[in-house]
Design an enzyme around this catalytic site. Sequence first.
Site, PDB file in Angstrom:
ATOM      1  N   HIS A   1      10.187   3.687  20.329  1.00  8.16           N
ATOM      2  CA  HIS A   1       9.033   3.072  21.003  1.00  8.16           C
ATOM      3  C   HIS A   1       9.258   2.601  22.436  1.00  8.16           C
ATOM      4  CE1 HIS A   1       7.454   3.266  17.020  1.00  8.16           C
ATOM      5  NE2 HIS A   1       8.175   2.265  16.572  1.00  8.16           N
TER       6      HIS A   1
ATOM      7  N   CYS B   1       6.956  -7.776   6.462  1.00  5.16           N
ATOM      8  CA  CYS B   1       8.167  -7.289   7.131  1.00  5.16           C
ATOM      9  C   CYS B   1       8.669  -8.372   8.060  1.00  5.16           C
ATOM     10  CB  CYS B   1       7.868  -6.019   7.928  1.00  5.16           C
ATOM     11  SG  CYS B   1       9.352  -5.327   8.712  1.00  5.16           S
TER      12      CYS B   1
ATOM     13  N   GLY C   1       6.998  -2.607   5.472  1.00  5.71           N
ATOM     14  CA  GLY C   1       8.360  -3.098   5.308  1.00  5.71           C
ATOM     15  C   GLY C   1       9.420  -2.265   5.995  1.00  5.71           C
TER      16      GLY C   1
ATOM     17  N   CYS D   1       3.480   8.214   1.362  1.00  6.14           N
ATOM     18  CA  CYS D   1       4.060   7.178   2.221  1.00  6.14           C
ATOM     19  C   CYS D   1       4.149   5.897   1.386  1.00  6.14           C
ATOM     20  CB  CYS D   1       3.140   6.996   3.435  1.00  6.14           C
ATOM     21  SG  CYS D   1       3.648   5.689   4.546  1.00  6.14           S
TER      22      CYS D   1
ATOM     23  N   SER E   1      12.470   4.451  14.677  1.00 11.06           N
ATOM     24  CA  SER E   1      11.319   3.987  15.446  1.00 11.06           C
ATOM     25  C   SER E   1      11.815   3.417  16.772  1.00 11.06           C
ATOM     26  CB  SER E   1      10.570   2.921  14.635  1.00 11.06           C
ATOM     27  OG  SER E   1      10.035   3.502  13.471  1.00 11.06           O
TER      28      SER E   1
ATOM     29  N   CYS F   1       2.567  -3.662  15.133  1.00  8.68           N
ATOM     30  CA  CYS F   1       2.459  -3.297  13.715  1.00  8.68           C
ATOM     31  C   CYS F   1       1.759  -4.396  12.924  1.00  8.68           C
ATOM     32  CB  CYS F   1       3.855  -3.048  13.153  1.00  8.68           C
ATOM     33  SG  CYS F   1       3.884  -2.810  11.359  1.00  8.68           S
TER      34      CYS F   1
ATOM     35  N   GLU G   1       0.809  -1.210   0.000  1.00  8.59           N
ATOM     36  CA  GLU G   1       0.000   0.000   0.000  1.00  8.59           C
ATOM     37  C   GLU G   1       0.843   1.261   0.000  1.00  8.59           C
ATOM     38  OE1 GLU G   1      -4.225  -1.118   1.956  1.00  8.59           O
ATOM     39  OE2 GLU G   1      -2.523  -1.128   3.311  1.00  8.59           O
TER      40      GLU G   1
ATOM     41  N   CYS H   1       7.437  -6.276  14.579  1.00  7.12           N
ATOM     42  CA  CYS H   1       7.117  -5.456  15.761  1.00  7.12           C
ATOM     43  C   CYS H   1       5.730  -5.821  16.285  1.00  7.12           C
ATOM     44  CB  CYS H   1       7.178  -3.978  15.425  1.00  7.12           C
ATOM     45  SG  CYS H   1       8.831  -3.459  14.935  1.00  7.12           S
TER      46      CYS H   1
HETATM   47  N1  SAH Z   1       9.835  -0.344   9.160  1.00  7.46           N
HETATM   48  C1  SAH Z   1      10.033   1.048   9.305  1.00  7.46           C
HETATM   49  C2  SAH Z   1       9.090   1.872   8.479  1.00  7.46           C
HETATM   50  C3  SAH Z   1       7.685   1.417   8.369  1.00  7.46           C
HETATM   51  S1  SAH Z   1       6.734   1.519   9.844  1.00  7.46           S
HETATM   52  C4  SAH Z   1       9.947   1.439  10.776  1.00  7.46           C
HETATM   53  O1  SAH Z   1       9.552   0.619  11.598  1.00  7.46           O
HETATM   54  O2  SAH Z   1      10.311   2.567  11.076  1.00  7.46           O
HETATM   55  C5  SAH Z   1       6.446   3.270   9.936  1.00  7.46           C
HETATM   56  C6  SAH Z   1       6.047   3.778  11.297  1.00  7.46           C
HETATM   57  O3  SAH Z   1       4.739   3.329  11.656  1.00  7.46           O
HETATM   58  C7  SAH Z   1       6.984   3.300  12.388  1.00  7.46           C
HETATM   59  O4  SAH Z   1       7.385   4.324  13.247  1.00  7.46           O
HETATM   60  C8  SAH Z   1       6.121   2.313  13.101  1.00  7.46           C
HETATM   61  O5  SAH Z   1       6.551   2.141  14.395  1.00  7.46           O
HETATM   62  C9  SAH Z   1       4.763   2.937  13.004  1.00  7.46           C
HETATM   63  N2  SAH Z   1       3.678   1.998  13.308  1.00  7.46           N
HETATM   64  C10 SAH Z   1       3.646   0.688  13.030  1.00  7.46           C
HETATM   65  N3  SAH Z   1       2.503   0.135  13.458  1.00  7.46           N
HETATM   66  C11 SAH Z   1       1.784   1.127  14.017  1.00  7.46           C
HETATM   67  C12 SAH Z   1       0.487   1.193  14.615  1.00  7.46           C
HETATM   68  N4  SAH Z   1      -0.299   0.115  14.704  1.00  7.46           N
HETATM   69  N5  SAH Z   1       0.075   2.389  15.070  1.00  7.46           N
HETATM   70  C13 SAH Z   1       0.844   3.486  14.942  1.00  7.46           C
HETATM   71  N6  SAH Z   1       2.066   3.487  14.382  1.00  7.46           N
HETATM   72  C14 SAH Z   1       2.538   2.318  13.922  1.00  7.46           C
HETATM   73 FE1  SF4 Z   2       8.428  -3.781  10.142  1.00  6.29          FE
HETATM   74 FE2  SF4 Z   2       8.375  -1.144  10.735  1.00  6.29          FE
HETATM   75 FE3  SF4 Z   2       6.218  -2.724  11.145  1.00  6.29          FE
HETATM   76 FE4  SF4 Z   2       8.350  -3.013  12.696  1.00  6.29          FE
HETATM   77  S1  SF4 Z   2       7.033  -1.182  12.563  1.00  6.29           S
HETATM   78  S2  SF4 Z   2       7.172  -4.682  11.763  1.00  6.29           S
HETATM   79  S3  SF4 Z   2       9.982  -2.636  11.256  1.00  6.29           S
HETATM   80  S4  SF4 Z   2       7.124  -2.227   9.194  1.00  6.29           S
END
Ligand code: SAH
Ligand code: SF4
Length: 381
Positions: free
Chosen positions: A223, A112, A167, A105, A221, A119, A92, A116
Amino acid sequence: MSADNLLDYDLPALQGWCAGVGEKPFRATQLFRWIHQRGCADFEAMTDLARSLRGKLAGTAEVRRLAVLSEHAAADGTLKWLFDVGAGDAVESVFIPEDDRATLCISSQAGCAVGCRFCATGHQGFSRNLSTGEILAQLWFAEHRMRAARGDAAARVISNVVMMGMGEPLQNYAALVPALRVMLDDHGYGLSRRRVTVSTSGVVPMIDRLREDCPVALAVSLHAPDDALRDQLVPLNRKYPIAELLAACERYLAAAPRDFITIEYCMLDGVNDSPAQARQLVALFRHRLPVKFNLIPFNPFPASGLLRSPRERVLAFGDVLLEAGLVTTIRKTRGDDIAAACGQLAGEVQDRTDVGGRRARSIPIVPSPAAAPGRTPPPTA
Ligand code: SAH
Ligand code: SF4
């Protein structure tokens, strides 16, 4: 043999391709501009290209689009596209218009591997890396789709790109870097380095490589304020713990187009959102690394077993950071009604592995004490 996808090439590589068929470098520049600046995929329509070159392109090369499976428009103007990348995989992209800019974006992988906890993409599991052409096809499509929608084929629409879709971009480094170069190239999308952001969960060696190869804005990221919690939320932390990650950020700043690193921090109810944890972050960053915090309201999905922090707790958390002099913003949630917000992007995509189910069942997370209500609201991003 399938035709060469010209979206796979940055300008030097396209010059190499042209040299291979006996064409001069300036022909590559012409071709590159037709593709990226004019959104043209039909070689016959590239009228100022020599007929001989058009002949060589026919059958041997193509501009390979991604099939659009769906387009959703949110009430706030956000648009989300789901692209078919074959073999049952889809990725997407999200277009986010604002008063003074428009951000796209983009996804870098189908699924991925980082996994996480919070996510949706991580819960889906890893399918495969996207090619440079598949990364760029998202921008190519969105830019020219939006120009058409606005009725002006020549006026640039997208001013910012964030690699924050599905990803981990730094786990697809070989495809990422040429894609970034096309975004930055004046003959391509002409984006400023400051307006192209790679977001990473912390692939330390690749942060160093990016600094050398193609420094753009960096978002990390985080967290969690300590390794014990980050190990649970972002499993890659077990390989590259916080101290190593922050050291890589320090090194990155020497070459970065901006004089700070963005720290993304997804606010999870009772997990990482207490004032004590905010104070831990202050201790980690104050007088050390120039950062801007971006507090992200968690976008819940059932398999995560997690909840969004209440607004007051996010504000109180931001207050602690602000009062310590750390620049902090709270991310506006965009496209909520079409599940286009961060981490929701895998919504329509099939869970291939049931990592989600297993993860939700297997990882205990220790709740933190409830936070006090906030006073002054921090500014919103
Ligand atoms: N993999 C990379 C980029 C993609 S994720 C990364 O982790 O940085 C992009 C952003 O979305 C990251 O900061 C991630 O922590 C955040 N993210 C992922 N799942 C989320 C969710 N359910 N709610 C809010 N932010 C989220
Ligand atoms: Fe992958 Fe980023 Fe999602 Fe973590 S937050 S699973 S690194 S896409």
